[in-house]
Scaffold this motif. Structure first.
Motif, PDB file in Angstrom:
ATOM      1  N   VAL A 177       0.830  -1.201   0.000  1.00 41.75           N
ATOM      2  CA  VAL A 177       0.000   0.000   0.000  1.00 41.75           C
ATOM      3  C   VAL A 177       0.864   1.251   0.000  1.00 41.75           C
ATOM      4  N   ASP A 178       2.059   1.156   0.597  1.00 37.42           N
ATOM      5  CA  ASP A 178       2.940   2.337   0.626  1.00 37.42           C
ATOM      6  C   ASP A 178       3.237   2.871  -0.774  1.00 37.42           C
ATOM      7  N   ASP A 179       3.149   1.993  -1.783  1.00 34.01           N
ATOM      8  CA  ASP A 179       3.439   2.439  -3.149  1.00 34.01           C
ATOM      9  C   ASP A 179       2.350   3.347  -3.714  1.00 34.01           C
ATOM     10  N   LEU A 180       1.217   3.463  -3.011  1.00 38.42           N
ATOM     11  CA  LEU A 180       0.185   4.404  -3.425  1.00 38.42           C
ATOM     12  C   LEU A 180       0.449   5.814  -2.904  1.00 38.42           C
ATOM     13  N   ALA A 181       1.422   5.944  -1.971  1.00 37.17           N
ATOM     14  CA  ALA A 181       1.635   7.232  -1.298  1.00 37.17           C
ATOM     15  C   ALA A 181       1.950   8.343  -2.285  1.00 37.17           C
TER      16      ALA A 181
END
Length: 559
Positions: A177-181
């Motif tokens: 999910v961090d890659d959506l930041a």
């Protein structure tokens, strides 16, 4: 009786009449501005949610594309899972994506997060696994805690149709999910505003930096909106939380996620409100200045008007009023006019006598013309009704000439003005009627006589000649011939495109006007040619006769 007030009172009322609507307009403008600003904030908030959604969608599409490409590899078709693991791991290196391959029960066959052959259990997202099998197509999962990664992740799952020699049933790409930041934080927001990603299960993620996402539940959403159904987006909602807030959300296409953006309405409106506060303050200052200026102007105007009143009273007593200078140009002009009027009183009786004489002359001429019209119309009328109709038409034509004279300076009527005045009711000037000739000014009596001739020509053309059919036209041209002494005016009326023309059996009153009355009145020569292709009427008169009038005994006088 009207109530009388001073100049100061009237100017004050005038100012009030201007200021009151202006203040009402400002109030309306402010209300309209508030509404427009609110609508602009709503649109901007929704656009922000949609923009974030649109930055996430390409990432989802790239994961689906990855699945489509990997599902067609030879290694997967051949059932060589080790080679497929190696190829997938190499192909997705640096993308943040990982590949999982499962059997029909959801057990992981490979996971590129770990080395090939490592012990693997069931896929963490069994809910997404079941939904993908039921849908029979690629779906995007909700957010969940991955067993292998130990982080919050999401999957794109695509059922396989089955490959020979392989137990593979589901191909999955997974990403932290961090890659959506970076996508969520890419769209800038005003201070005090928030943006989050909400999945179907109520997981809420927000970017605390461009690299990482923090998770929470719906408790991160504003209290009044925690139970809001986000399934019918995009949508904008207003709510109160100490002050008015704007909340907008937009779905991420191809997923069960929504992007939600919210913040205080006042923070987005602040620049506009400040601008209008300055404008309002400037307007009120300007109004105050206007009041002061009008007050000073009213005192000055009152003083000057009283001086004008004294001049008018002196003029009324027959005194010679000397010119005075004032500080107001318009009043100064009036003062000079009063002074001039006082000097011109001696010529008043003479001018009045001249006007009365001119009026008597014109009246006698008109009476004579009208009587002639009645006499001649009576000679050629078979019935009283025909007499009334014919006389009415001709007197109306005479009236048009009089209207032309009284519309302005009686000595400034031109040949073109006269023709257009009489023919405009019969045809369109420039289309059915074509005029060509220099500017020639006509005297008052000449206007009447020529007007009668043009009326007769136009009436005949509309009934029997070129103006009675759509294809017909009338060409009128006139010239001033300086080669002769005295100079002469030559005018030609030429009809074309009308019915065939023949010589009438008897001479009508109109013919007598065109041949006898016009030539004798103007001291010229007229001719009427009944050509088969169209009537032609010519007029040849001394140019000097156009500016003269006729005395009671028939002689020419200077106009």
């Amino acid at each position: 009786m009207y109530r009388r007030h001073s100049i100061s009172t009237w100017l004050g009322l005038a100012l009030l009449g201007v200021v009151a609507p202006f203040c009402l307009f400002l109030w309306f403008l402010a209300a309209q501005l508030q509404q427009n600003a609110t609508e602009a904030v709503d649109r901007q908030t929704l656009r922000s949610a949609q923009s974030i959604s649109q930055t996430v969608e390409p990432l989802i599409e790239s994961m689906k594309t990855t699945l489509s490409l990997l599902s067609s590899t030879e290694d997967l078709d051949a059932g060589d899972l080790e080679a497929f693991h190696r190829r997938s791991q190499y192909a997705l290196q640096g993308t943040g994506q990982f590949v999982i391959l499962t059997d029909e029960a959801g057990r992981q066959l490979i996971n590129t997060r770990v080395v090939y052959g490592a012990e693997l259990g069931n896929i963490s997202d069994m809910d997404g696994f079941v939904r993908a099998l039921e849908a029979g197509r690629a779906i995007v999962s909700d957010f969940f805690m991955g067993k292998t990664s130990g982080k919050w992740v999401f999957n794109v799952l695509d059922p396989l149709s089955g490959a020979p020699g392989s137990r593979a049933s589901m191909l999955v790409t997974t990403m932290n999910v961090d890659d959506l930041a970076s996508s969520v934080s890419q769209v800038p927001l005003s201070a005090g505003w928030s943006a989050v990603v909400v999945d179907r299960r109520g997981n809420v993620f927000f970017a605390d930096s461009p690299e990482t996402m923090q998770r929470g539940d719906r408790g991160l959403l504003p209290g009044q909106l925690r139970n809001l159904d986000l399934g019918d987006g995009p949508r904008v909602v207003h709510f109160e939380d100490g002050e008015e807030q704007v909340f907008a959300y937009s779905p991420v296409r191809g997923t069960t996620w929504n992007i939600a953006v919210w913040g205080p309405l006042s923070s987005a409106q602040k620049p506009i409100v400040e601008t209008w506060r300055m404008l309002l303050a400037g307007t009120l200052t300007l109004l105050a200045v206007c009041v002061a200026v009008i007050y000073a102007a009213s005192r000055l105007l009152k003083r000057e008007v009283r001086g004008m009143t004294r001049m008018a009273l002196d003029l009324g007593r027959g005194e010679i009023v000397p010119p005075v200078e004032t500080r107001i140009r318009e009043i100064d002009l009036v003062a000079r006019a009063l002074s001039t009027a006082s000097y011109d009183r001696g010529t008043k009786d003479e001018q009045l006598g001249f006007v009365m004489g001119e009026l008597a002359h014109r009246t006698k001429n008109l009476i004579a013309v009208v009587l002639a019209i009645l006499r001649q119309s009576a000679k050629h009328a078979d019935t009283p009704q025909q007499l009334v109709r014919t006389a009415t038409e001709r007197i109306q034509g005479l009236g048009r000439s009089i209207d032309l004279l009284t519309a302005g300076d009686s000595n400034s009527v031109t040949m073109r003005d006269l023709i257009e005045n009489h023919l405009s009711t019969f045809a369109q000037i420039g289309a059915g009627v074509v005029l060509s000739g220099p500017e020639v000014k006509l005297g008052p009596d000449v206007v009447q006589h020529l007007g009668m001739a043009f009326h007769e020509l136009a009436t005949n053309a509309s009934k029997h000649g070129a103006l009675s059919v759509a294809s017909g036209r009338v060409e009128i041209d006139w010239t001033l011939d300086d080669s002769e002494d005295p100079a002469r005016l030559k005018l030609t009326w030429r009809e074309k495109g009308g019915p065939p023309v023949s010589v009438p059996e008897k001479t009508s009153f109109g013919t007598r006007i065109l041949l006898g009355h016009t030539s004798s009145s103007l001291g010229g020569i007229t001719d009427l040619d009944y050509r088969t292709e169209g009537l032609v009427w010519t007029l040849d008169v001394p140019a000097s006769a156009l500016h003269q009038r006729y005395s009671e005994d028939g002689g020419l006088q200077d106009s």
